[in-house]
Enzyme design. Structure first.
Site, short mmCIF file in Angstrom:
data_model
loop_
_atom_site.label_atom_id
_atom_site.label_comp_id
_atom_site.label_asym_id
_atom_site.label_seq_id
_atom_site.Cartn_x
_atom_site.Cartn_y
_atom_site.Cartn_z
N LYS A 190 -8.62 -26.97 59.30
CA LYS A 190 -7.27 -27.23 59.84
C LYS A 190 -7.32 -27.41 61.35
CE LYS A 190 -4.44 -24.40 56.77
NZ LYS A 190 -3.07 -24.81 56.57
N GLU B 176 -0.77 -29.17 59.23
CA GLU B 176 0.57 -28.83 59.73
C GLU B 176 0.53 -28.08 61.06
OE1 GLU B 176 -0.73 -27.57 56.97
OE2 GLU B 176 -0.90 -25.43 57.38
N HIS C 280 6.32 -32.49 56.43
CA HIS C 280 5.64 -31.27 55.95
C HIS C 280 6.69 -30.16 55.96
CE1 HIS C 280 2.80 -28.02 55.46
NE2 HIS C 280 1.87 -28.90 55.23
N HIS D 283 6.75 -33.07 51.08
CA HIS D 283 5.98 -32.15 50.23
C HIS D 283 6.95 -31.45 49.30
CE1 HIS D 283 2.00 -31.82 52.49
NE2 HIS D 283 2.70 -32.72 53.16
N LYS E 104 -2.43 -24.75 44.42
CA LYS E 104 -2.48 -23.35 44.86
C LYS E 104 -1.12 -22.76 45.22
CE LYS E 104 -3.28 -24.26 49.82
NZ LYS E 104 -4.29 -24.43 50.87
N SER F 74 0.54 -31.55 47.12
CA SER F 74 -0.55 -31.12 47.98
C SER F 74 -0.72 -29.62 47.86
CB SER F 74 -0.22 -31.49 49.43
OG SER F 74 -1.16 -30.95 50.32
N GLN G 278 -2.42 -35.37 47.77
CA GLN G 278 -3.25 -35.10 48.95
C GLN G 278 -4.28 -34.02 48.65
OE1 GLN G 278 0.08 -36.17 52.36
NE2 GLN G 278 -0.66 -34.11 52.15
C1 CAP Z 1 -3.31 -28.35 51.73
C2 CAP Z 1 -2.54 -28.08 53.00
C3 CAP Z 1 -1.05 -28.31 52.88
C4 CAP Z 1 -0.38 -27.53 51.79
C5 CAP Z 1 1.12 -27.48 52.04
C6 CAP Z 1 -2.80 -26.66 53.50
O1 CAP Z 1 -4.68 -28.11 51.96
O2 CAP Z 1 -2.97 -28.96 54.02
O3 CAP Z 1 -0.49 -27.96 54.14
O4 CAP Z 1 -0.57 -28.21 50.62
O5 CAP Z 1 1.72 -26.90 50.92
O6 CAP Z 1 -2.87 -26.53 54.72
O7 CAP Z 1 -2.86 -25.76 52.65
P1 CAP Z 1 -5.64 -27.92 50.69
P2 CAP Z 1 2.97 -27.64 50.26
O8 CAP Z 1 -5.68 -29.26 49.94
O9 CAP Z 1 -7.00 -27.58 51.29
O10 CAP Z 1 -5.08 -26.84 49.86
O11 CAP Z 1 2.49 -29.03 49.98
O12 CAP Z 1 3.27 -26.83 49.03
O13 CAP Z 1 4.06 -27.60 51.27
MG MG Z 2 -1.92 -28.09 55.58
#
Ligand code: CAP
Ligand code: MG
Length: 407
Positions: A149, A176, A263, A296, A304, A334, A356
């Protein structure tokens, strides 16, 4: 004051809110209902010598439906400044959450009056507009989030993006919480990543999309969005909850030629609890009204994050069904997804989505490009109706992904 009128028939000049409500110990349901209706409109805890008949006649809301602990309130639109989401929420999602007469309160749905609907731009592109930018007609758009990240410098970031596009992905986005840290200044990251985007477009002949995260103070967001537009970008992303509805509206009303990817980081702080909060559906409708092109909404329990299949489909409907003539919003799935997730994901959410893959791609045993190939192969196999195990027999990157994460 009594706000309950079960004979009231709401019209298109009402803002309608549906609440789940539970009275606190010692309070009764009618008392709690009237407290909410009053505190969210013209009332307070006691009668007022300053109240006027005109105000009651013109601005008093009606509780027109009570079913167990679910109530619907119709608020005359004159109560609100139609183009002002912060004010609307300070009314119908403000003080009421703190009232002692309640042990639970959730704002679970909202329907806007005609005037409120007409006060906002809504999505600029919508699903068709984003598909046109991407040059992809039917299949899901497939994307990744650069991982880790945080911490990659801007050149490393751009290289991960290049490998993701080269492996066949349509979209690369910032995470994010990546904005303009010292290790990756915004302008340098955008410039370097766009340079490699153009390189991979020349090499593949395919359209590629980069979504830089512009989340920041509002004026700075406008500046960053302008920089992306001047750099030839087609998209920006922003964290709609942490940058706020005003920040989002400032960007939307600036009307850049940029699709907005929303996001929802921090949403679960108030959407998840069954006791107090505001539903993801309400958040989704609000950001559609203000104007995002992608949002999202969860993975229908394939990935997850929490969010049941039924809940996610309900949110998906609320951003794609007819709403006052506004364009629809591309659902984004995602979180914890990997190539083996593709089939169940499309079975549950359909193919008109953006899927994603972060860790479930950059964690591929053979690296990012192979991970992207595995994601692309999973999408191809699924769209052809071939099981991933079968398709993996002739697509080794997919086979390696299924071996690591299952299918
Ligand atoms: C996914 C992700 C997204 C989450 C957001 C993360 O990474 O980039 O921000 O999916 O959740 O930082 O976890 P991974 P949502 O693919 O490595 O899990 O879409 O439910 O808002
Ligand atoms: Mg993320």
């Amino acid at each position: 004051m009594d706000y309950i009128d079960l004979n009231y028939k709401p019209g298109n000049r009402d803002l309608i809110c549906e609440f789940y409500i539970k009275p606190a110990e010692g309070a009764n349901l009618t008392e709690a209902i009237n407290d909410i209706a009053g505190e969210s409109s013209i009332g307070t805890w006691t009668d007022l010598s300053t109240m006027k008949l005109r105000i009651i006649k013109e601005l008093k809301p009606s509780v027109f439906e009570i079913k167990d602990n679910y109530i619907k309130i119709a608020y005359p639109e004159e109560l609100f400044e139609s183009s002002n989401i912060p004010e609307i929420l300070s009314s119908v999602a403000g003080n009421i959450f703190g009232m002692k007469t309640l042990s639970s309160l959730r704002l679970i749905d909202m329907e806007f009056s005609q005037e409120i609907l007409q006060s906002f731009k809504g999505p600029k592109y919508g699903i068709d507009g984003v598909r046109k930018i991407a040059g992809v007609k039917e299949r899901p758009l497939i994307g990744t989030i650069v991982k880790p990240k945080l911490g990659l410098n801007y050149k490393e970031h751009a290289e991960v993006a290049y490998n993701s596009w080269a492996g066949g992905l349509d979209i690369v986005k910032d995470d994010e919480n990546l904005t303009s840290q010292k290790f990756s200044p915004f302008e340098m990251r955008v410039t370097e990543t766009m340079k490699l985007l153009r390189k991979v477009e020349d090499e593949t002949g395919d359209t590629k999309i980069y979504m830089p995260n512009v989340t920041a103070e509002s004026n700075e967001m406008v500046r960053r969005a302008e920089f992306v537009e001047n750099s030839g970008g087609t998209h920006i992303m922003l964290d709609v909850v942490t940058c706020g509805f005003s920040g989002l509206q400032t960007i939307r009303d600036a009307d850049f030629n940029l699709a907005i990817h929303a996001h929802r980081a921090m949403h679960a702080a108030f959407t998840r609890s069954s006791d107090f909060g505001i539903s993801m559906k309400v958040l989704a409708k609000l950001v559609r009204l203000i104007g995002v092109d992608q949002l999202h909404i969860g993975t229908a329990h394939v990935g997850k994050m929490e969010g049941s299949h039924a809940l996610v489909l309900d949110i998906q409907n609320s951003i794609t069904e007819e709403m006052g003539g506004l364009k629809d919003v591309f659902p984004v799935a995602s979180g914890g997804l990997h190539p083996g997730s593709m089939q169940p994901l499309i079975e549950r959410m359909g193919s008109n989505i953006i899927a994603q893959f972060g860790g479930g791609m950059h964690g591929h045993p053979k690296g990012t490009k192979a991970g992207a190939m595995a994601v692309k192969q999973a999408a191809e196999g699924t769209m052809q109706g071939i099981s991933l195990l079968e398709y993996a027999k002739t697509h080794k990157e997919l086979a390696e992904a299924l071996l690591k994460w299952g299918g």
